[in-house]
Design an enzyme around this catalytic site. Structure first.
Site, mmCIF file in Angstrom:
data_model
loop_
_atom_site.group_PDB
_atom_site.id
_atom_site.type_symbol
_atom_site.label_atom_id
_atom_site.label_comp_id
_atom_site.label_asym_id
_atom_site.label_seq_id
_atom_site.Cartn_x
_atom_site.Cartn_y
_atom_site.Cartn_z
ATOM 1 N N ASP A 1 11.891 10.274 -64.876
ATOM 2 C CA ASP A 1 11.904 11.673 -65.488
ATOM 3 C C ASP A 1 10.459 12.439 -64.737
ATOM 4 O O ASP A 1 10.623 13.704 -64.730
ATOM 5 C CB ASP A 1 11.717 11.624 -66.978
ATOM 6 C CG ASP A 1 13.004 10.982 -67.548
ATOM 7 O OD1 ASP A 1 14.120 11.651 -67.154
ATOM 8 O OD2 ASP A 1 12.694 9.862 -68.217
ATOM 9 N N THR B 1 19.768 3.535 -64.816
ATOM 10 C CA THR B 1 20.451 4.231 -65.836
ATOM 11 C C THR B 1 20.009 5.768 -65.341
ATOM 12 O O THR B 1 18.984 6.247 -65.411
ATOM 13 C CB THR B 1 20.123 3.913 -67.082
ATOM 14 O OG1 THR B 1 20.424 2.610 -67.262
ATOM 15 C CG2 THR B 1 20.934 4.684 -68.058
ATOM 16 N N GLY B 2 21.114 6.826 -65.744
ATOM 17 C CA GLY B 2 21.054 8.102 -65.499
ATOM 18 C C GLY B 2 21.720 8.586 -64.232
ATOM 19 O O GLY B 2 22.341 7.878 -63.602
ATOM 20 N N GLU C 1 15.153 -0.770 -69.065
ATOM 21 C CA GLU C 1 14.768 -0.676 -67.913
ATOM 22 C C GLU C 1 13.600 -1.240 -67.818
ATOM 23 O O GLU C 1 13.151 -1.958 -66.641
ATOM 24 C CB GLU C 1 14.691 0.905 -67.807
ATOM 25 C CG GLU C 1 16.010 1.604 -67.725
ATOM 26 C CD GLU C 1 15.845 3.221 -67.611
ATOM 27 O OE1 GLU C 1 16.890 3.774 -67.140
ATOM 28 O OE2 GLU C 1 15.085 3.612 -67.864
ATOM 29 N N ASP D 1 15.991 2.852 -59.440
ATOM 30 C CA ASP D 1 16.230 3.701 -60.834
ATOM 31 C C ASP D 1 15.731 5.153 -60.782
ATOM 32 O O ASP D 1 14.652 5.240 -59.944
ATOM 33 C CB ASP D 1 15.421 2.845 -62.056
ATOM 34 C CG ASP D 1 15.987 3.342 -63.358
ATOM 35 O OD1 ASP D 1 17.105 4.463 -63.332
ATOM 36 O OD2 ASP D 1 15.856 2.540 -64.284
ATOM 37 N N GLY D 2 16.102 5.953 -61.388
ATOM 38 C CA GLY D 2 15.477 7.481 -61.467
ATOM 39 C C GLY D 2 14.389 7.503 -62.325
ATOM 40 O O GLY D 2 14.030 6.259 -62.723
HETATM 41 C C1 A5P Z 1 17.156 6.374 -68.625
HETATM 42 O O1 A5P Z 1 16.527 6.188 -69.780
HETATM 43 C C2 A5P Z 1 16.047 7.416 -67.861
HETATM 44 O O2 A5P Z 1 14.994 6.359 -67.485
HETATM 45 C C3 A5P Z 1 16.403 7.629 -66.444
HETATM 46 O O3 A5P Z 1 15.980 6.897 -65.350
HETATM 47 C C4 A5P Z 1 16.046 9.240 -66.202
HETATM 48 O O4 A5P Z 1 15.850 9.502 -67.501
HETATM 49 C C5 A5P Z 1 16.210 9.792 -65.119
HETATM 50 O O5 A5P Z 1 17.475 10.133 -65.603
HETATM 51 P P1 A5P Z 1 18.333 11.256 -64.495
HETATM 52 O O6 A5P Z 1 18.447 10.771 -62.951
HETATM 53 O O7 A5P Z 1 19.549 11.579 -65.287
HETATM 54 O O8 A5P Z 1 17.463 12.365 -64.569
#
Ligand code: A5P
Length: 228
Positions: free
Chosen positions: A87, A28-29, A106, A84-85
């Site tokens: 932070d 997600t993200g 996640e 996944d992405g």
């Molecule tokens: C979602 O809950 C998060 O874990 C995202 O994977 C994380 O915030 C990265 O998001 P971006 O890719 O939008 O920076």
């Protein structure tokens, strides 16, 4: 190279690991979105077939459906590959996730992935966790203030995440998101264990020991980080 271009490059590197008949975990993200789009393209072009995916949020499920990626439940066998992405990620592949609010789903999916690949632009790479991002914690609304007090006892500043109008943001599961800011370095494994036993906590955004690989895009190219 813009952050968006970096995110896409990192995502495309990760998607090279997708093979026919895999069950995928879709993150997600804004970074994970590029990976999901690339999976959709691989299915349309016929480069891979028989792929099914577990979405880690309602938003990702909607995107996958739009792209024609068949969705499935997380079964007892977990998923073959999750992308996944993050932070924040360290060179040891320890990560903070959840500023998008999807940390619980996640974690549920990605802890059950045979391979978890993290992707991000260069701003996500840190020397220590908590350098820039808070540790998000999902708590049940019932008795949330008591959970915040317990979190603050771990030497952080804990506050519920709010929208522009000051209303509490909720996760896809209807729970509150408490952002915990650590001003000093902390032992992530100790903090993760301490957060997990706070009554009312559903999940936290410390993703420790889970990822096998990370692709971090820089202006010079994509750096591959592996667990030593
Ligand atoms: C979602 O809950 C998060 O874990 C995202 O994977 C994380 O915030 C990265 O998001 P971006 O890719 O939008 O920076």
């Amino acid at each position: 190279v813009s952050a968006e271009a970096q995110k896409r490059r990192a995502a495309l590197e990760a998607v090279k690991h997708v093979q026919s008949n895999m069950t995928l975990g879709l993150g997600t993200g804004s970074t994970a979105r590029y990976a999901t789009e690339a999976v959709g393209e691989k299915l349309v072009s016929g480069e891979v077939e028989g792929v099914r995916a577990v979405a880690t949020s309602k938003a990702t499920a909607a995107l996958a459906e739009h792209l024609g990626i068949p969705l499935t439940e997380l079964g007892g066998a977990g998923v073959d590959l999750a992308i996944d992405g993050i932070d924040e990620v360290t060179d040891d592949l320890e990560a903070i996730k959840g500023l998008g609010g999807a940390l619980a789903r996640e974690k549920i999916v990605e802890a059950r992935a045979r391979t978890l690949i993290l992707i991000g632009d260069s701003s996500k790479r840190v020397r220590r966790l908590g350098e820039r991002a808070p540790v998000p914690v999902e708590v049940l609304p019932f008795g949330w203030e008591a959970a915040v007090s317990d979190l603050e006892a771990l030497s952080c500043r804990a506050a519920p995440r709010c929208d522009e109008s000051g209303a509490f943001k909720t996760s896809d599961n209807g729970n509150y998101l408490i952002d915990c800011r650590f001003d000093a370095a902390f032992d992530a494994y100790e903090v993760a264990a301490a957060i997990s036993v706070i009554p009312g906590v559903l999940e936290h955004g410390l993703f420790l020991g889970l990822a096998k690989l990370a692709y971090i895009a820089t202006d010079e190219g994509v750096v591959e980080l592996t667990r030593s």
